[in-house]
Design a protein around this motif. Structure first.
Motif, PDB file in Angstrom:
ATOM      1  N   VAL A  47      49.314  33.919  40.335  1.00  0.00           N
ATOM      2  CA  VAL A  47      48.085  34.065  39.569  1.00  0.00           C
ATOM      3  C   VAL A  47      48.312  33.599  38.136  1.00  0.00           C
ATOM      4  O   VAL A  47      49.318  33.921  37.518  1.00  0.00           O
ATOM      5  N   ASP A  49      45.734  32.052  34.478  1.00  0.00           N
ATOM      6  CA  ASP A  49      44.406  32.053  33.869  1.00  0.00           C
ATOM      7  C   ASP A  49      43.620  30.771  34.160  1.00  0.00           C
ATOM      8  O   ASP A  49      43.636  29.847  33.381  1.00  0.00           O
ATOM      9  N   GLY A  50      42.911  30.780  35.250  1.00  0.00           N
ATOM     10  CA  GLY A  50      42.033  29.668  35.599  1.00  0.00           C
ATOM     11  C   GLY A  50      42.765  28.562  36.331  1.00  0.00           C
ATOM     12  O   GLY A  50      43.978  28.459  36.290  1.00  0.00           O
ATOM     13  N   LEU A  51      42.018  27.733  37.023  1.00  0.00           N
ATOM     14  CA  LEU A  51      42.598  26.581  37.713  1.00  0.00           C
ATOM     15  C   LEU A  51      42.275  25.276  37.005  1.00  0.00           C
ATOM     16  O   LEU A  51      42.714  24.222  37.421  1.00  0.00           O
ATOM     17  N   ASN A  52      41.481  25.328  35.956  1.00  0.00           N
ATOM     18  CA  ASN A  52      41.115  24.118  35.219  1.00  0.00           C
ATOM     19  C   ASN A  52      41.174  24.358  33.716  1.00  0.00           C
ATOM     20  O   ASN A  52      40.829  25.426  33.242  1.00  0.00           O
ATOM     21  N   THR A  54      43.126  25.016  31.188  1.00  0.00           N
ATOM     22  CA  THR A  54      43.852  25.945  30.336  1.00  0.00           C
ATOM     23  C   THR A  54      45.226  25.339  30.060  1.00  0.00           C
ATOM     24  O   THR A  54      45.719  24.516  30.830  1.00  0.00           O
ATOM     25  N   VAL A  57      47.644  26.025  32.978  1.00  0.00           N
ATOM     26  CA  VAL A  57      47.411  25.159  34.138  1.00  0.00           C
ATOM     27  C   VAL A  57      47.959  23.764  33.872  1.00  0.00           C
ATOM     28  O   VAL A  57      48.639  23.178  34.719  1.00  0.00           O
ATOM     29  N   THR A  72      45.727  26.035  46.945  1.00  0.00           N
ATOM     30  CA  THR A  72      44.732  27.021  46.518  1.00  0.00           C
ATOM     31  C   THR A  72      44.669  28.236  47.431  1.00  0.00           C
ATOM     32  O   THR A  72      44.012  29.219  47.097  1.00  0.00           O
ATOM     33  N   LYS A  76      46.004  31.701  42.741  1.00  0.00           N
ATOM     34  CA  LYS A  76      44.758  32.396  42.430  1.00  0.00           C
ATOM     35  C   LYS A  76      44.447  32.252  40.948  1.00  0.00           C
ATOM     36  O   LYS A  76      45.347  32.197  40.121  1.00  0.00           O
ATOM     37  N   ALA A  77      43.163  32.222  40.637  1.00  0.00           N
ATOM     38  CA  ALA A  77      42.735  32.099  39.246  1.00  0.00           C
ATOM     39  C   ALA A  77      42.202  33.435  38.745  1.00  0.00           C
ATOM     40  O   ALA A  77      41.461  34.120  39.440  1.00  0.00           O
ATOM     41  N   LYS A  79      40.337  35.237  35.143  1.00  0.00           N
ATOM     42  CA  LYS A  79      39.495  34.796  34.024  1.00  0.00           C
ATOM     43  C   LYS A  79      40.267  34.667  32.722  1.00  0.00           C
ATOM     44  O   LYS A  79      39.934  33.850  31.881  1.00  0.00           O
ATOM     45  N   VAL A  84      45.298  38.413  34.451  1.00  0.00           N
ATOM     46  CA  VAL A  84      46.510  38.102  35.219  1.00  0.00           C
ATOM     47  C   VAL A  84      47.435  39.315  35.216  1.00  0.00           C
ATOM     48  O   VAL A  84      47.927  39.745  36.264  1.00  0.00           O
TER      49      VAL A  84
END
Length: 188
Positions: A47, A49-52, A54, A57, A72, A76-77, A79, A84
């Motif tokens: 896990v 913070d986000g999948l896009n 950041t 990432v 995926t 896991k993402a 917010k 996390v």
């Protein structure tokens, strides 16, 4: 950046965190790469913070996966970085990736209290003679013994001396670098 300056101001690190009850606390880059791409330990969700879009990432994509894709089903993402940490505190087998500034300050009572729920894992030093496992502490960030170090950069778009360039001068010299040192990051 076109017409701008982009320079490193300090160093940060990505901390690998696990649930306080988890005994699996030794990682290396190869293992992280295989787990993120779904080739190993598919039962351990990872896990961050986000999948896009950041910085975490982007760092993981560029420096750990090196062109491979996230699985995926495993990754896991959340917010935010705080989410996390909360997820890892509630899931014994999950692995979290957060910036060290969220969990590495021993003088911040809120961060110290978080370490009652999660713990910082060790990552193998690839540059070291005996390949020891190290934690992301200021000394290991500065010496690059901890392998998940990333730069913190400033970008100036003004092409004249003004408020932006004055702030940069403050941040990159002694008084500004002391702020990074006090935050337990790696001053440059």
């Amino acid at each position: 950046q076109a017409g701008g300056v982009n320079t490193e101001a300090a160093n940060d690190a990505i901390a690998v965190i696990v649930n306080i009850k988890n005994t699996d606390t030794l990682f290396n880059i190869d293992r992280l790469q295989k787990q993120l791409s779904g080739k190993l330990n598919r039962d351990q969700p990872i896990v961050f913070d986000g999948l896009n879009a950041t910085s975490t990432v982007r760092y993981i994509s560029d420096s750990i996966l090196r062109g491979e894709k996230f699985d995926t089903a495993v990754v896991k993402a959340a917010k935010s970085s705080r989410d996390v940490i909360d997820y890892i505190a509630q899931n014994e087998h999950a692995i979290g990736l957060v910036g060290i500034s969220w969990i590495g300050n021993p003088e911040d009572t809120a961060q110290v209290n978080l370490l009652k729920k999660v713990k910082i894992a060790y990552v193998q030093c690839g540059l070291c003679k005996d390949s020891p496992y190290v934690k992301p502490m200021q000394a290991s960030i500065l010496s690059r013994r901890y392998p998940l170090v990333r730069g913190l950069y400033y970008i100036i778009k003004e092409n004249y001396f003004g408020l932006g360039s004055d702030f940069v001068n403050f941040m990159k010299y002694e008084r500004g670098q002391l702020i990074f040192r006090r935050a337990y990051l790696g001053p440059v």
